[in-house]
Design an enzyme around this catalytic site. Sequence first.
Site, PDB file in Angstrom:
ATOM      1  N   CYS A 192     -13.177   9.551  -8.900  1.00 50.41           N
ATOM      2  CA  CYS A 192     -14.312  10.251  -8.283  1.00 50.41           C
ATOM      3  C   CYS A 192     -14.120  11.776  -8.362  1.00 50.41           C
ATOM      4  O   CYS A 192     -14.097  12.322  -9.446  1.00 50.41           O
ATOM      5  CB  CYS A 192     -14.512   9.742  -6.853  1.00 50.41           C
ATOM      6  SG  CYS A 192     -16.112  10.210  -6.178  1.00 50.41           S
ATOM      7  N   TYR A 193     -13.916  12.445  -7.243  1.00 49.34           N
ATOM      8  CA  TYR A 193     -13.682  13.887  -7.301  1.00 49.34           C
ATOM      9  C   TYR A 193     -12.495  14.189  -8.223  1.00 49.34           C
ATOM     10  O   TYR A 193     -12.494  15.178  -8.967  1.00 49.34           O
ATOM     11  CB  TYR A 193     -13.396  14.447  -5.892  1.00 49.34           C
ATOM     12  CG  TYR A 193     -13.067  15.927  -5.883  1.00 49.34           C
ATOM     13  CD1 TYR A 193     -14.077  16.879  -5.919  1.00 49.34           C
ATOM     14  CD2 TYR A 193     -11.743  16.361  -5.871  1.00 49.34           C
ATOM     15  CE1 TYR A 193     -13.782  18.232  -5.942  1.00 49.34           C
ATOM     16  CE2 TYR A 193     -11.437  17.709  -5.893  1.00 49.34           C
ATOM     17  CZ  TYR A 193     -12.456  18.648  -5.926  1.00 49.34           C
ATOM     18  OH  TYR A 193     -12.165  19.983  -5.939  1.00 49.34           O
ATOM     19  N   LYS A 207       1.825  -1.098   7.813  1.00 50.76           N
ATOM     20  CA  LYS A 207       2.109  -2.136   8.803  1.00 50.76           C
ATOM     21  C   LYS A 207       2.409  -3.516   8.190  1.00 50.76           C
ATOM     22  O   LYS A 207       3.370  -4.167   8.574  1.00 50.76           O
ATOM     23  CB  LYS A 207       0.888  -2.262   9.740  1.00 50.76           C
ATOM     24  CG  LYS A 207       1.153  -3.080  10.972  1.00 50.76           C
ATOM     25  CD  LYS A 207       1.858  -2.242  11.984  1.00 50.76           C
ATOM     26  CE  LYS A 207       1.973  -2.878  13.329  1.00 50.76           C
ATOM     27  NZ  LYS A 207       2.526  -1.921  14.288  1.00 50.76           N
ATOM     28  N   SER A 234      11.176  -1.474  21.796  1.00 50.63           N
ATOM     29  CA  SER A 234      10.118  -1.904  22.717  1.00 50.63           C
ATOM     30  C   SER A 234       9.845  -3.401  22.588  1.00 50.63           C
ATOM     31  O   SER A 234       9.207  -3.991  23.438  1.00 50.63           O
ATOM     32  CB  SER A 234       8.831  -1.144  22.399  1.00 50.63           C
ATOM     33  OG  SER A 234       8.345  -1.560  21.135  1.00 50.63           O
ATOM     34  N   GLY A 235      10.319  -3.984  21.483  1.00 50.66           N
ATOM     35  CA  GLY A 235       9.974  -5.381  21.235  1.00 50.66           C
ATOM     36  C   GLY A 235       8.733  -5.485  20.363  1.00 50.66           C
ATOM     37  O   GLY A 235       8.353  -6.559  19.930  1.00 50.66           O
ATOM     38  N   GLY A 236       8.073  -4.358  20.094  1.00 51.35           N
ATOM     39  CA  GLY A 236       6.940  -4.324  19.161  1.00 51.35           C
ATOM     40  C   GLY A 236       7.467  -4.477  17.732  1.00 51.35           C
ATOM     41  O   GLY A 236       8.672  -4.355  17.499  1.00 51.35           O
ATOM     42  N   VAL A 237       6.547  -4.732  16.812  1.00 55.21           N
ATOM     43  CA  VAL A 237       6.971  -5.028  15.436  1.00 55.21           C
ATOM     44  C   VAL A 237       7.786  -3.884  14.827  1.00 55.21           C
ATOM     45  O   VAL A 237       8.856  -4.104  14.265  1.00 55.21           O
ATOM     46  CB  VAL A 237       5.736  -5.265  14.524  1.00 55.21           C
ATOM     47  CG1 VAL A 237       6.170  -5.695  13.148  1.00 55.21           C
ATOM     48  CG2 VAL A 237       4.804  -6.272  15.144  1.00 55.21           C
ATOM     49  N   ASP A 238       7.277  -2.662  14.944  1.00 58.05           N
ATOM     50  CA  ASP A 238       7.918  -1.548  14.239  1.00 58.05           C
ATOM     51  C   ASP A 238       9.341  -1.299  14.740  1.00 58.05           C
ATOM     52  O   ASP A 238      10.281  -1.192  13.955  1.00 58.05           O
ATOM     53  CB  ASP A 238       7.088  -0.265  14.386  1.00 58.05           C
ATOM     54  CG  ASP A 238       5.658  -0.459  13.912  1.00 58.05           C
ATOM     55  OD1 ASP A 238       5.414  -1.422  13.170  1.00 58.05           O
ATOM     56  OD2 ASP A 238       4.787   0.342  14.297  1.00 58.05           O
ATOM     57  N   SER A 239       9.491  -1.185  16.057  1.00 58.46           N
ATOM     58  CA  SER A 239      10.836  -0.881  16.537  1.00 58.46           C
ATOM     59  C   SER A 239      11.768  -2.068  16.317  1.00 58.46           C
ATOM     60  O   SER A 239      12.962  -1.888  16.067  1.00 58.46           O
ATOM     61  CB  SER A 239      10.829  -0.416  17.998  1.00 58.46           C
ATOM     62  OG  SER A 239      10.474  -1.452  18.870  1.00 58.46           O
ATOM     63  N   SER A 240      11.235  -3.284  16.352  1.00 59.71           N
ATOM     64  CA  SER A 240      12.089  -4.460  16.124  1.00 59.71           C
ATOM     65  C   SER A 240      12.631  -4.464  14.695  1.00 59.71           C
ATOM     66  O   SER A 240      13.819  -4.678  14.469  1.00 59.71           O
ATOM     67  CB  SER A 240      11.307  -5.758  16.330  1.00 59.71           C
ATOM     68  OG  SER A 240      10.808  -5.811  17.630  1.00 59.71           O
ATOM     69  N   GLY A 272     -12.596  13.102  -3.046  1.00 61.09           N
ATOM     70  CA  GLY A 272     -12.634  14.162  -2.042  1.00 61.09           C
ATOM     71  C   GLY A 272     -14.084  14.500  -1.784  1.00 61.09           C
ATOM     72  O   GLY A 272     -14.951  14.160  -2.593  1.00 61.09           O
TER      73      GLY A 272
END
Length: 512
Positions: A81-82, A368, A224-230, A54
């Site tokens: 670290c912090y 992702k 949408s055909g994008g990776v996530d929604s697919s 932090g």
Amino acid sequence: MEKILVLDFGGQYNQLIARRVRDQHVFAEIVPYNRITPEKILAEGYRGIIFTGGPNSVYDPASPHYPQAVLELGIPVLGICYGCQLIAYIDGGTIESAGETSEYGMVEHRVTDRDCPLFKGVPEKDVCWMSHTDYVSRVPEGYSVCGVTDNCPCAAMYNAAKRVYGVQFHPEVTHTRFGERLLRNFLYDICGLSGDWTAGNFAESAVSHFRESLAGKKVLMALSGGVDSSVAAVLLHKAVGDDLTCVFVDHGLLRKDEGDIVERTFKGRFGLNLIRVNAADRFLARLKGVTEPERKRKIIGEEFIRVFEDEAKKLGKVGVLAQGTIYPDVIESGAGDADTIKSHHNVGGLPSVIEFDEIAEPLRTLFKDEVRRVGIELGIPYELVWRQPFPGPGLAIRVIGEVTEEKLSVLREADAIFREEIMNAGLERDTNQYFAVLTDTRTVGVMGDARTYGYTVALRAVSTDDFMTADWSRLPMELLAKVSARITNEVKGVSRVVYDITSKPPATVEWE
Ligand code: XMP
């Protein structure tokens, strides 16, 4: 499932810590320090806790603190670290500013106590990554120093009986050469975990979870055909079958043949209950005369929701609205203000007139690349899983100036040629995003003996890890020559092709 808590104190590498833990097949969740109490940590069944770094100094009244009780839960703790300084502070040690001798960058680390289980298999001398001003000048009672650097008398400390460990350096950063081994020692030897987190296990347990929790309910989602929604759609389809309806809004701003490919893949191959809405006319009508990029984005986002709502209304009341939200969209930073929680929805915001009882976000715990691995497990084709990002507003932000059907069709053809040649050259995994842009500059050319006056197409290709910064790809000259020749020969109306050699920053990836 075994899980680790990454207690977030606002450090810049916090997502990286979770990634590194998951790379070791252990599930890790990032939670801001002020959102969870020690009692809740115990109740949630976390098997280990990592305090992140932090930006603060522990003596600063505004710095994030945490009750000492967390060190008495019997759950192993690793402070970074912090996080290391905070452990020392709340357990009674002393922190000081290193002043002139503060360390930043790669520094030699020496293990001084070979009995410390954190350093099992770690070379006595090796390089670590430091980034600190303060350091632990006196360890709390019961702790001992187990690692040092030339300028840091306590680069690592531990209390074996309490199973509490702290390191001043950053094991999650690859510059710390032994960082992976150290984290592994913490997870497997100190926390006693077995490593049950894999894409296959995730897919299996998510499918059975949603099969149970969504049983008998109607589920709606925008695909949408994008990776996530697919990936989200295929996963939910495996869980609830025909109770899932996917709406694919074709806004007419997609790349060449893209709408057909999405329809063929999901309806044909996966047997999804898919409604394709051909709404190009609606979108183009609203974009008529609009040239300002932000306005284009806004119009498209709003219209998308309107179209989706219209379709949903036809379906009647749905029980569940599903979304492809992923982990980076939901993580909040512990240093941030509670009000600034980012609420990201990949359909551009929750539709307001659709009535639904609950939301299902099957990928909300995944990064992702984990989404991609789950996609492969679910049998989604490689091309889709590794599809390059494509912005929601589509080609509208790659046609500079007013968007018209004629310009879109010129761009689609030029873009298809560029993408085809990148694939032919086998470079699709070397460059992270590549596309053509139709500029609003027309230039004079000559073809045969005649003068032409056509569009200038710009080619853009970038290499990047996270799209926050990007470098322009050094594509081979022969490839660029071939793409240029093909575009000017095969696409009517184009008289010139240029290559964009600007990085981000100062430019952005997209032109608008
Ligand atoms: P920029 O142009 O901001 O792009 O450097 C970074 C990444 O984000 C994508 N991008 C978008 N994605 N809606 C999206 O879903 C948008 O409005 C949008 N604008 C940019 C871009 O393609 C790149 O991958």
